[in-house]
Structure formats: C-alpha cells, structure tokens
Design a protein around this motif. Structure first.
Motif, PDB file in Angstrom:
ATOM      1  N   ASN A  65       0.835  -1.195   0.000  1.00  0.00           N
ATOM      2  CA  ASN A  65       0.000   0.000   0.000  1.00  0.00           C
ATOM      3  C   ASN A  65       0.875   1.252   0.000  1.00  0.00           C
ATOM      4  O   ASN A  65       2.041   1.196   0.422  1.00  0.00           O
ATOM      5  CB  ASN A  65      -0.890   0.018   1.243  1.00  0.00           C
ATOM      6  CG  ASN A  65      -2.008  -0.995   1.154  1.00  0.00           C
ATOM      7  OD1 ASN A  65      -2.971  -0.808   0.427  1.00  0.00           O
ATOM      8  ND2 ASN A  65      -1.874  -2.092   1.893  1.00  0.00           N
ATOM      9  N   PRO A  66       0.349   2.384  -0.440  1.00  0.00           N
ATOM     10  CA  PRO A  66       1.119   3.631  -0.316  1.00  0.00           C
ATOM     11  C   PRO A  66       1.434   3.910   1.148  1.00  0.00           C
ATOM     12  O   PRO A  66       0.604   3.653   2.031  1.00  0.00           O
ATOM     13  CB  PRO A  66       0.158   4.692  -0.879  1.00  0.00           C
ATOM     14  CG  PRO A  66      -0.825   3.937  -1.721  1.00  0.00           C
ATOM     15  CD  PRO A  66      -0.963   2.596  -1.075  1.00  0.00           C
ATOM     16  N   GLU A  79      -4.635   8.763  -5.496  1.00  0.00           N
ATOM     17  CA  GLU A  79      -3.406   8.030  -5.196  1.00  0.00           C
ATOM     18  C   GLU A  79      -3.702   6.555  -4.926  1.00  0.00           C
ATOM     19  O   GLU A  79      -3.006   5.669  -5.426  1.00  0.00           O
ATOM     20  CB  GLU A  79      -2.717   8.669  -3.992  1.00  0.00           C
ATOM     21  CG  GLU A  79      -1.572   7.857  -3.379  1.00  0.00           C
ATOM     22  CD  GLU A  79      -0.340   7.794  -4.266  1.00  0.00           C
ATOM     23  OE1 GLU A  79       0.584   7.022  -3.946  1.00  0.00           O
ATOM     24  OE2 GLU A  79      -0.295   8.515  -5.280  1.00  0.00           O
ATOM     25  N   GLN A  82      -4.858   4.794  -8.331  1.00  0.00           N
ATOM     26  CA  GLN A  82      -3.783   4.647  -9.312  1.00  0.00           C
ATOM     27  C   GLN A  82      -2.731   3.649  -8.833  1.00  0.00           C
ATOM     28  O   GLN A  82      -2.232   2.839  -9.617  1.00  0.00           O
ATOM     29  CB  GLN A  82      -3.152   6.009  -9.597  1.00  0.00           C
ATOM     30  CG  GLN A  82      -4.058   6.946 -10.389  1.00  0.00           C
ATOM     31  CD  GLN A  82      -3.381   8.251 -10.746  1.00  0.00           C
ATOM     32  OE1 GLN A  82      -2.345   8.613 -10.173  1.00  0.00           O
ATOM     33  NE2 GLN A  82      -3.965   8.984 -11.676  1.00  0.00           N
ATOM     34  N   HIS A  83      -2.394   3.721  -7.548  1.00  0.00           N
ATOM     35  CA  HIS A  83      -1.412   2.784  -7.001  1.00  0.00           C
ATOM     36  C   HIS A  83      -1.916   1.354  -7.138  1.00  0.00           C
ATOM     37  O   HIS A  83      -1.174   0.455  -7.576  1.00  0.00           O
ATOM     38  CB  HIS A  83      -1.149   3.110  -5.531  1.00  0.00           C
ATOM     39  CG  HIS A  83      -0.207   2.166  -4.857  1.00  0.00           C
ATOM     40  ND1 HIS A  83       1.158   2.323  -4.909  1.00  0.00           N
ATOM     41  CD2 HIS A  83      -0.428   1.041  -4.118  1.00  0.00           C
ATOM     42  CE1 HIS A  83       1.737   1.339  -4.235  1.00  0.00           C
ATOM     43  NE2 HIS A  83       0.793   0.556  -3.745  1.00  0.00           N
ATOM     44  N   THR A  86      -2.038   0.114 -10.899  1.00  0.00           N
ATOM     45  CA  THR A  86      -0.717  -0.189 -11.460  1.00  0.00           C
ATOM     46  C   THR A  86      -0.144  -1.479 -10.894  1.00  0.00           C
ATOM     47  O   THR A  86       0.311  -2.359 -11.637  1.00  0.00           O
ATOM     48  CB  THR A  86       0.253   0.972 -11.181  1.00  0.00           C
ATOM     49  OG1 THR A  86      -0.282   2.174 -11.731  1.00  0.00           O
ATOM     50  CG2 THR A  86       1.614   0.697 -11.786  1.00  0.00           C
ATOM     51  N   THR A  87      -0.155  -1.612  -9.593  1.00  0.00           N
ATOM     52  CA  THR A  87       0.456  -2.792  -8.969  1.00  0.00           C
ATOM     53  C   THR A  87      -0.346  -4.059  -9.231  1.00  0.00           C
ATOM     54  O   THR A  87       0.221  -5.135  -9.438  1.00  0.00           O
ATOM     55  CB  THR A  87       0.610  -2.570  -7.457  1.00  0.00           C
ATOM     56  OG1 THR A  87      -0.660  -2.221  -6.895  1.00  0.00           O
ATOM     57  CG2 THR A  87       1.600  -1.466  -7.161  1.00  0.00           C
ATOM     58  N   ASN A 114      -4.828  -2.473  -0.865  1.00  0.00           N
ATOM     59  CA  ASN A 114      -4.374  -3.013  -2.145  1.00  0.00           C
ATOM     60  C   ASN A 114      -4.367  -4.536  -2.078  1.00  0.00           C
ATOM     61  O   ASN A 114      -3.462  -5.139  -1.493  1.00  0.00           O
ATOM     62  CB  ASN A 114      -2.980  -2.477  -2.457  1.00  0.00           C
ATOM     63  CG  ASN A 114      -2.579  -2.695  -3.906  1.00  0.00           C
ATOM     64  OD1 ASN A 114      -3.399  -3.099  -4.731  1.00  0.00           O
ATOM     65  ND2 ASN A 114      -1.331  -2.415  -4.216  1.00  0.00           N
ATOM     66  N   VAL A 945       6.445  -1.441  -8.258  1.00  0.00           N
ATOM     67  CA  VAL A 945       5.937  -0.277  -7.548  1.00  0.00           C
ATOM     68  C   VAL A 945       5.670  -0.634  -6.084  1.00  0.00           C
ATOM     69  O   VAL A 945       5.197  -1.719  -5.767  1.00  0.00           O
ATOM     70  CB  VAL A 945       4.650   0.228  -8.218  1.00  0.00           C
ATOM     71  CG1 VAL A 945       4.019   1.351  -7.423  1.00  0.00           C
ATOM     72  CG2 VAL A 945       4.947   0.688  -9.644  1.00  0.00           C
ATOM     73  N   GLY A 946       5.999   0.294  -5.181  1.00  0.00           N
ATOM     74  CA  GLY A 946       5.732   0.081  -3.753  1.00  0.00           C
ATOM     75  C   GLY A 946       6.767   0.805  -2.907  1.00  0.00           C
ATOM     76  O   GLY A 946       7.653   1.491  -3.422  1.00  0.00           O
ATOM     77  N   ARG A 960      10.891   4.352  -1.984  1.00  0.00           N
ATOM     78  CA  ARG A 960       9.550   4.368  -2.557  1.00  0.00           C
ATOM     79  C   ARG A 960       9.667   4.376  -4.073  1.00  0.00           C
ATOM     80  O   ARG A 960      10.350   5.226  -4.648  1.00  0.00           O
ATOM     81  CB  ARG A 960       8.764   5.594  -2.087  1.00  0.00           C
ATOM     82  CG  ARG A 960       7.319   5.573  -2.590  1.00  0.00           C
ATOM     83  CD  ARG A 960       6.560   6.819  -2.229  1.00  0.00           C
ATOM     84  NE  ARG A 960       5.171   6.711  -2.665  1.00  0.00           N
ATOM     85  CZ  ARG A 960       4.335   7.731  -2.759  1.00  0.00           C
ATOM     86  NH1 ARG A 960       4.758   8.954  -2.449  1.00  0.00           N
ATOM     87  NH2 ARG A 960       3.091   7.566  -3.158  1.00  0.00           N
ATOM     88  N   ARG A 962       7.546   4.651  -7.516  1.00  0.00           N
ATOM     89  CA  ARG A 962       6.279   5.072  -8.089  1.00  0.00           C
ATOM     90  C   ARG A 962       6.121   4.486  -9.491  1.00  0.00           C
ATOM     91  O   ARG A 962       7.090   4.097 -10.133  1.00  0.00           O
ATOM     92  CB  ARG A 962       6.208   6.600  -8.164  1.00  0.00           C
ATOM     93  CG  ARG A 962       6.203   7.277  -6.804  1.00  0.00           C
ATOM     94  CD  ARG A 962       6.136   8.792  -6.938  1.00  0.00           C
ATOM     95  NE  ARG A 962       7.417   9.377  -7.368  1.00  0.00           N
ATOM     96  CZ  ARG A 962       7.680   9.814  -8.572  1.00  0.00           C
ATOM     97  NH1 ARG A 962       6.770   9.747  -9.523  1.00  0.00           N
ATOM     98  NH2 ARG A 962       8.856  10.331  -8.856  1.00  0.00           N
TER      99      ARG A 962
END
Length: 973
Positions: A65-66, A79, A82-83, A86-87, A114, A945-946, A960, A962
């Motif tokens: 997770n972000p 955010e 989108q995160h 993508t993941t 996520n 990503v992560g 991090r 992106r």
C-alpha cells in the motif's frame, strides 16, 4: 488470530553494479539466483492441506500500500486507485505468464487496501507458485470478521430520551446550539438495516428516491466482496439497532438517535453477524466512495464510518483501509470489542488511526466486557513507520450498557456491547461535522477527548485502558467546535522568528490546553470574551498574553518566546578494546521534550548544540555495541561540556521464534532488552532466517501447522555450520513448541508431556541433577522454583524424556514438591562438534511472571549456548546507510551506499549484505585492517511499484518506487 510476520513484496531488480572503495579494496557482489516466496499465513497452508487436491480455495493476495497519503479527499482517492491499478495489473500480468498458475482466477479487486481475492485449485504447487509471483506482499485466507457478541439489556422504562442520549447531553446540542446533524452523513457497515422503521424512515441517503435499491445509500456485499443486487433489509437486528442510535428519531415517544437529522448510508457486510475480510473491506471502500449497483458514483463521501465489528487480534490487513479512511478526512469510529481474551482488543478498533470505542453504563462505570489495553507496535507484524512505540485503547468511551434502539419490524430492543457505544460516538461526530463542516478528524477527536468525562476510578493517568480519554459529552464537544470565533496564532523564537513546535498553550478561563504544530501554529474556537494565554516550551522563557475574542472573529495571536541561555555537549565515542572511534553512534539527551541528539562521525566525534543550561542524562547507543548506563552531564550557559564515552561489544544477538510473535516479544521486552541483549522476533515460518543470529530461541507455537520439516532442518544445518547456539523451549499451553518440534524432527527427546496445571497448592521447579554453568553455583539436588506454591502464577508444566547419546544429556528434572521429586526431564544440553543446544521444558511463554531464578537460568542458558567471541579480534561495524534518491519511478537507477569501519584489534572481513524488500540483493565482502574504513556502493534498478525497506545489517532505510508517468485514466468505483 495472528497470521504471520508480514514482509514487503519480493522484488525483481535489474542492472546490478557494485563499487567498493575509499580506503578499502573493491569486491564483487553476490546476487540471489531465485526469488524467494512471500510469507503465507499458516491458516492458508492448513486450508490447502485440509481439502482434497483440486478443490477450490480462495486467498487474499495482499499487495504493498502507499506509505504516505496526503492532500484532499480527491487526491487521496486518486493516489489509492492509481497505485492499486498499477500494482495489481503487474501481478495479474505475472500470473498470466506462469503456466503453473493458469487456473488462478482473480475474483475481486480492492483499492482502499491493495488486494486481490484469488481462487485456485488446492495444491502445494499452485500455492507455492502464487507465493513466488512478483508484486505480492503476503498471502492470507479470506478470514472471518464478526459483530461482537452483544448481551440483551434490561428495560429501563419509558423515557423522553434514552439514558445514553441524556448522559452525553444530546438534547442540549439540539436545543441550545440548534445542531441536530443536518448536512452530515454517516456510513454504517453492519448486518443491514430496516430502512422502513418509523425512526429511520426517510433518512437513508439516495441519489434516486424512486429506485427501491436506494443507489448511494444501500449496498450489500457477498463473501468475495462483490455487490449483490438487493433492496435494504436487515439479516439480523444488529444493524438496525446501531443505525437507530446514530440517526433514529422519537416515533415511540423516546428519542433514540444522537443526530436525528443526519442522513445515513448502510452497507451489509456481516450477514447474520459474520462476514469475510473481503466483504468488510469492500464495504469500507464503498463507504468512502459510494456507488450504485453498476459502479457509478452515487453521492458524496460520508463524515463518519461507523463499524461495530472486528476480530480479536492484531490484524495487519485492517491497517491500510483504516488509515485510508482517516486520510480521506472521514472519522473511523470502530468498536474496540467485547471480551477480547488474551488479545486484549479487537481489530480494526485497535489500529492506531482508528477511533476505538469502549462501553460505559448509566453510572459511568466501564462495562466488564469492554476491551482495552496498551497496544505496542511490536504486536503488529508490519506496523507503519509513523506509528508510536505504544498507545492506549480504547480512545474514547460512550454509553453501551442497556441501550434502547430500533429493531426490525418496527419495534425496539435493549442491547449491551461496545457495538452500542460506537454509534453514540458516530452520532456525536455527525453533530460536530454538522456544526463545523470543515472540521478535521484530528481536531474533531481532540474536541471529543478534551471535553469528555474522566475520573481516576480506573487509573491515575489519562488516557487509561478502560475509559480511554473519557466518556464523550456531545454538547461540550459540539459547543467547542460550533462557535464562529476564537484564536489562531504562532509561537516563535524571539530574535530569529523560528517556529517553536510542541509548545504548550493553556487558555484560561477553562484551562484548555493546545500544542503547537511543526510550524508553530495553534488555533481553537472560543466564545467571545477575555482570555489569558500561558505559553511554555522547553528551552524558552514562559510568556503570558491577554486576548480579547469578539463575535465572528478569529484573533491573530503571535507569541515570541525568549530562548534561555544554552550550551553544547561534545566528545568522542570509542571502542573499549582498542580506543578506535565508533562511527554511527547516536548520542541523545534524555528526558527532554525535543530531539537533542547527534550521530558520531567516522572518528567517533559528536557535538549536540542548543542545550539549555542544566543537568541531564546522556545515552549513547550504536549497532553491534552494548548500550551503557546513561551518564550524568551538566551543560553550562555559553559553554561546551566534554563527555567522552567508551562502548563494549554487544552480547551476541538472539532470535526469538514464536507464533504469535507477541509471545516472543514479551520475552524480548521483559527479559532480553533489560539484560542488554539485542533480539529480534521471527515467526516459525521464518525460522531459517532466524538462524543468522548467534543464538536462536525456538519457542511458542499455537498450531502444529507452524512446524515445517524443511525449514527446521535448514535452521539446524545453518546453525551447525555457523556455530550458533540453539535453545529449544516448551510450555504446557502450546500446540507444538520448539522442544516438541525437535522431538518430532529428530526423535530426541523421545517424548514430551504437559499438564494444563495443578490445582493443589504446590510449586513447579527444576531440580539440578548435574552441576552445570546453566545452573550457576547450584549443586546437585538444589531447586530452581518456576512457580511458587503460594503465588497466583498458573502451575502449568511441561517435561520430556529420552534425551541421550552423542553429547546429549539431561542435567535437570522438572517436578514439584508434592511429588517428592522429578516427573520428567526439565533441562538438557547437547555439546555438538561446532555448537551447543539447550532444552528448557518451560520458558516458552509467560516471561512477565517468571521468578528471578527462572530468569537467571534462561540468561545462563543463552550465555552458555552462544559462541565465544575471540579476544583481540576484528569488530567491523556498518554506518551511514544512504539511499539516493529515496523516491523514484520504476525503472530508474538508485544508488545505495553504506560505510564500514573496523574498530577491532585485528584485520577482519565484513559481508555487507544489501537486502531490499526483505530479499537479499547483493553480498559484498569487505576486508579491513584495524582502524580502516571503506564505502560500499550498489546500483539497483527497481521494476516493482511500492515502498520497500532497504537494509544492511542493523541499518535500515526505505525506498519508494512510483509507477511511470501515465496519462491513462483510472475509472472510479
């Protein structure tokens, strides 16, 4: 239920480049040949083993997770979406490319947390392939969440308002402040709701009143988190009851709802009181961003999410959705749980970011069933870095005993539980948002906490584990935020204008206490009148400022504070054996409200400036060195005090293997840390990783499923090779603790036994049968009392037999006084060719209740099993770990460097192991002469990503990653 020690996702890294230089020779790096599997919850492993091959099994693939969610509601949701998009796309791409996972089906996708809900035919091979899929963080079953067990209450007779509304002064909010909840919206996630109840009719929000499905106001979810096409109903009575307490009217002649003019939305996520995590998480996601049955946006976000449900544990999966709700500006009001047992509290109420609610009765006594406790970060498998070391739950309390509210069919019922307390808080929050629509979650909770009723009947300190900050008062809290006047100011240092963070501002009359933010700002609403501000801050003189507040005005108040005379501390930190300077040591002034610290340079030198003149204690700590007792120092005005400190080498680090990990953490906190022994807790699923330490304690296990023959043998092989000592622990209450695992694995000892406790007044003890350093100076026949006969410590016991041959022998028996001797083996040793084993038939748990003698035996065993440190040897210590840049887009190279110094007496080699996301990226051997230092550098190119931990030995940082910039739009919903 505790699942695992969650680790960040396994990462595929490319473009390896290593450069080791600066006073040291270059060296090659060793990269891992294969990607290790991510952690799998033992319950999921057991589920696969318990069904026939090929039978469908569902699992939650949790993705990273972000770590930071900042900005407006729209920015936070963008955010998150989108995160996740993508993941999740990356994980699904990998699944599609793997032939072995061809039959893995994605049943559902979540973005608030996520996660992917997947289904696969039961087989160890398929589960293993899923665990090796890049981008997945860990795997868990779609575990059950339920409503806390409520108790039927007592009928308190006819009243104008329920006693709970009277106690929190709801009617004063309606009558004196004119605030009834209008304009506020509350999301209730529960068993469903009887929307046609006379006290609830017309209050459910909808974007289309003609549609019986109430779009935007009603949603039902199945066990996979999928939407069910239905109309409002209650599968039990729990949901109607709690919803009535939030927004109910007075159709019966008794007012039941705290915010009667607020609107509500309802998600059925626990049909008949039980649901799955996917069900609940999907409901939380819908509550944050309501949609209709087709997934189209349907109305604005609510002000509050009220959930009277949970699971009695520290469920890591509940962290991300709870944090996301709060980051989106929505109040997460969650029940803290009923009768929580050993867990003490329930998730998600025990998540730090949640407003966890406890229950009180008509006399403001906390209900006996209401859960509470001091929560530690260590009780969570993967806590956010922003969390404090510990916190108190519940956060707040509210009426929760004998609560009258609505029931399906148009009737009423009286129930008791934290489920009943939570909607009181949700309703109060709705009143406050109705009065002050832009009120932040932090300010709302501060007002609730500051105005709550609290006394010292449970504890001398506030908050406590029964009341939390206190029992809410809706009138006082709403009045505080409703007035359109007050003060807003800044505290700064006189002369420089630098903001003063953490200053205390006390407003009188009223003794309201404020704390300045990082920019020195403070603000509060105050009714028109004359006030006095008393401002204090460490290192500054106190200031008193008069303020006159007028109607409809926020008065600007700037308070300059004079800095008191100060001085500095300076010195050098050295290694006692050689006198070489120790780099990377932290030198910290203790018992001050601000950070006064410094880090030593390569030569061990440090300086701490800006310390107000006075006497202090100074602590010095450094990785691989023992932390000495704090030293006393005196700082003089405009002077520089010299404080040199010499450090000894740290004792060997200890790995404590336990499930749940809280049992191992208790040993660390209670015994090892006070003894100055560095320790790390691992689950049994990571017993092979634990073997890196010089001493491994194999301890508590709540399930036979935690034993894995392959991992256990890998631990034995690794410790035999390295010389690490292993101590196998047992206790009566475990399913297959460390000693029992050894028996199953090797046949030595030949058998283990246990009893859940003796009721007769007798002791439990070890009896020395062979003099040994583990027993100190005790002689044969002496006793080590583990549970005295006259104590309240449970007299549980475990013992073994048949441990002999090839260096193995029993040196102590387990027994009790009433038996007149031993009933079995209690302590045993195995002097192996390259290392030592110890068996302790007790000690796997209950460290807080150990006798002093029991603790002594435990520490002696560690000392005897640990490999001996060579005299005048090398001592290489890493320091100054740097990740540059710390945030990049996927595919962008990142430079990672660490410095290493040999402060020992002879030349030695250090294997600089770079771990990223929990996996070894490279191992770079560095050989240094005494006093020499070097820098090791790596270049890594992340393609996942992560946010990932970056570790070298005891040092850690984060990276991090992106997603690459994309103009693809992400659909809402």
């Amino acid at each position: 239920m505790r699942f695992f020690r969650a680790r960040s996702t396994v990462i595929s890294w490319a473009a390896l480049a290593v450069l080791a230089g600066v006073a040291g020779p270059s060296a090659s790096a060793t990269a891992p040949a294969t990607q290790p599997a991510v952690p799998i919850a033992p319950e999921l492993v057991a589920q696969v083993e318990d069904v026939a091959d090929g039978e469908p099994v569902t699992a939650l693939a949790m993705l990273p997770n972000p770590t930071e969610l900042d900005g407006s509601y729209d920015e936070v949701l963008t955010e998150l979406r989108q995160h996740a998009a993508t993941t999740q796309a990356e994980v699904e791409r990998h699944l599609a490319q793997r032939a072995a996972t061809g039959r893995i089906t994605v049943l559902g996708r979540l973005w608030l947390t996520n996660a992917l809900l997947v289904e696969f035919p039961a087989s160890e091979r398929t589960l293993g392939a899923l665990a090796e899929t890049p981008g997945i963080d860990h795997l868990v079953p779609n575990f059950e969440v339920r409503a806390p067990e409520t108790v039927d209450g007592h009928d308190l007779g006819a009243q104008e308002l329920t006693w709970g509304l009277t106690r929190i002064e709801s009617q004063r909010v309606w009558d004196e402040l004119g605030v009834t909840g209008a304009g506020a919206k509350v999301a209730v996630l529960d068993t469903g709701v009887a929307a046609d109840h006379p006290d609830l009719a017309g209050k459910m929000f909808t974007t289309d009143p003609t549609d019986p499905r109430r779009p935007g106001g009603w949603a039902e979810f199945d066990s996979t988190g999928g939407r069910v096409d239905s109309t409002p109903h209650d599968s039990a009575d729990h949901g109607t009851h709690v919803t009535g307490t939030v927004v109910g009217g007075d159709a019966s002649g008794t007012a039941i709802g705290v915010a009667p003019d607020a609107t509500y939305i309802h998600g059925e996520v626990i049909p008949s009181g039980r649901g799955t995590f996917a069900q609940v998480a999907a409901g939380m996601q819908w509550a944050v961003a309501p949609t209709d049955i087709d997934g189209n946006p349907a109305g604005p976000a609510p002000d509050v999410v009220s959930m009277s449900l949970g699971i009695n544990t520290f469920a890591n999966e509940m962290i991300a959705p709870t944090r996301a709700i709060r980051a989106a500006g929505i109040v997460p009001a969650f029940a803290i749980g009923n009768s929580c047992g050993s867990a003490g509290t329930a998730s998600p109420g025990n998540v730090y970011d949640a407003v966890g609610v406890g229950a009180t009765d008509v006399n403001d006594n906390v209900a006996s069933f209401s859960c509470g406790g001091v929560i530690s970060r260590s009780q969570w498998s993967d806590p956010p870095a922003q969390w404090p070391a510990e916190w108190v739950k519940p956060d707040i309390s509210a009426p929760g005993v004998d609560v009258l509210s609505a029931a399906p069919g148009g009737g009423y019922a009286t129930h008791s539980g934290t489920s009943m307390a939570t909607p009181h808080v949700a309703g109060a929050a709705a009143l406050m948002r109705s009065a002050a629509p832009g009120l932040s979650v932090d300010d709302l909770f501060t007002a609730l906490a500051d105005t709550s009723f609290w006394d010292d009947r449970n504890s001398p300190d506030r908050p406590d584990t029964r009341f939390g900050h206190g029992r809410i008062n809706a009138y006082e809290a709403t009045a505080r935020v409703a007035v359109p006047s007050g003060i807003a100011g800044t505290v700064s240092a006189a002369g420089t204008g630098e903001p003063v963070a953490g200053a205390t501002v006390v407003v009188t009359p009223g003794n309201r206490t404020l704390t300045t933010k990082a920019d020195g700002a403070f603000a509060t609403r105050l009714a028109p009148g004359t006030y006095e501000l008393t401002v204090t801050a460490f290192g500054h003189d106190t200031a008193t400022v008069p303020v006159a507040v007028t109607e409809n005005t926020f008065v600007d108040v700037d308070v300059p504070l004079t800095v008191v005379p100060n001085g500095s501390l300076t010195g050098v930190v050295t290694f006692t054996e050689t006198g070489h300077g120790v780099p990377g040591a932290t030198v910290r002034v203790l018992d001050v409200p601000v950070d006064l610290s410094a880090t030593t340079d390569t030569d061990g030198r440090y300086t701490v400036d800006g310390i107000p003149a006075g006497a202090y204690s100074l602590r010095v700590s450094a990785p691989t060195f023992a932390t000495p007792t704090p030293i006393d120092v005196t700082v003089t005005a405009n002077g520089s005090t010299v404080a040199d400190v010499a450090l000894h080498a740290a004792p060997p680090s200890v790995a404590v293997v336990a499930n749940p990990e809280s049992y191992g953490q208790e040993i660390v906190d209670t015994v090892l840390t006070p003894a100055g022994i560095p320790a790390t807790v691992y689950p049994h699923a990571e017993i092979d990783r634990a073997s890196r330490h010089p001493v491994v304690l194999v301890g508590y296990s709540t399930s036979t499923g935690y034993y894995n023959r392959t991992r256990f043998q890998a631990m034995l092989d690794a410790t035999d090779a390295s010389g690490a000592g292993v101590i196998f622990l047992d206790h009566a209450t475990g399913s297959r603790n460390g000693l029992a695992q050894l028996s199953v694995h090797t046949g030595q000892p030949e058998g283990t036994w246990q009893t859940s406790g003796w009721v007769d007044p007798t002791d439990v003890r070890y009896e020395v049968t062979e003099a040994h350093p583990i027993f100190g100076d005790r002689a044969v026949g002496d006793h080590v009392v583990l549970a005295p006969a006259d104590s309240t410590v449970p007299r549980w016991a475990a013992w073994f037999a048949g441990y002999e041959g090839d260096g193995r022998r029993i040196i102590g028996a387990l027994g009790r006084e009433s038996d007149g001797g031993a009933i079995g083996g209690g302590v045993a040793i195995d002097e192996r060719p390259n290392n030592r084993h110890v068996l302790l038939s007790m000690h796997a748990t209950g460290a807080a209740t150990w006798t002093a003698d029991a603790e002594e035996i435990f520490l002696n065993a560690i000392d005897w099993a640990a490999p001996e440190r060579p005299a005048n040897g090398p001592h290489l210590t890493p320091y100054d770990l740097t990740v540059d840049p710390g945030e990049v887009q996927a595919g962008t190279p990142v430079s990672v460097s660490v410095r290493v110094k040999n402060v020992g007496a002879s030349t030695g080699t250090y294997d600089a192991e770079l771990r990223v996301g929990g996996s070894t990226f490279a191992i770079t051997p560095v050989t240094l002469a005494t006093g020499a230092s070097t820098t090791v550098r790596w270049t890594v190119t992340p393609d996942t990503v992560g946010t990932f931990p970056v570790e070298v030995g005891p040092l850690s940082s984060t990276l991090r990653v992106r997603a690459p910039v994309s103009h693809r739009e992400v659909a809402p919903g």
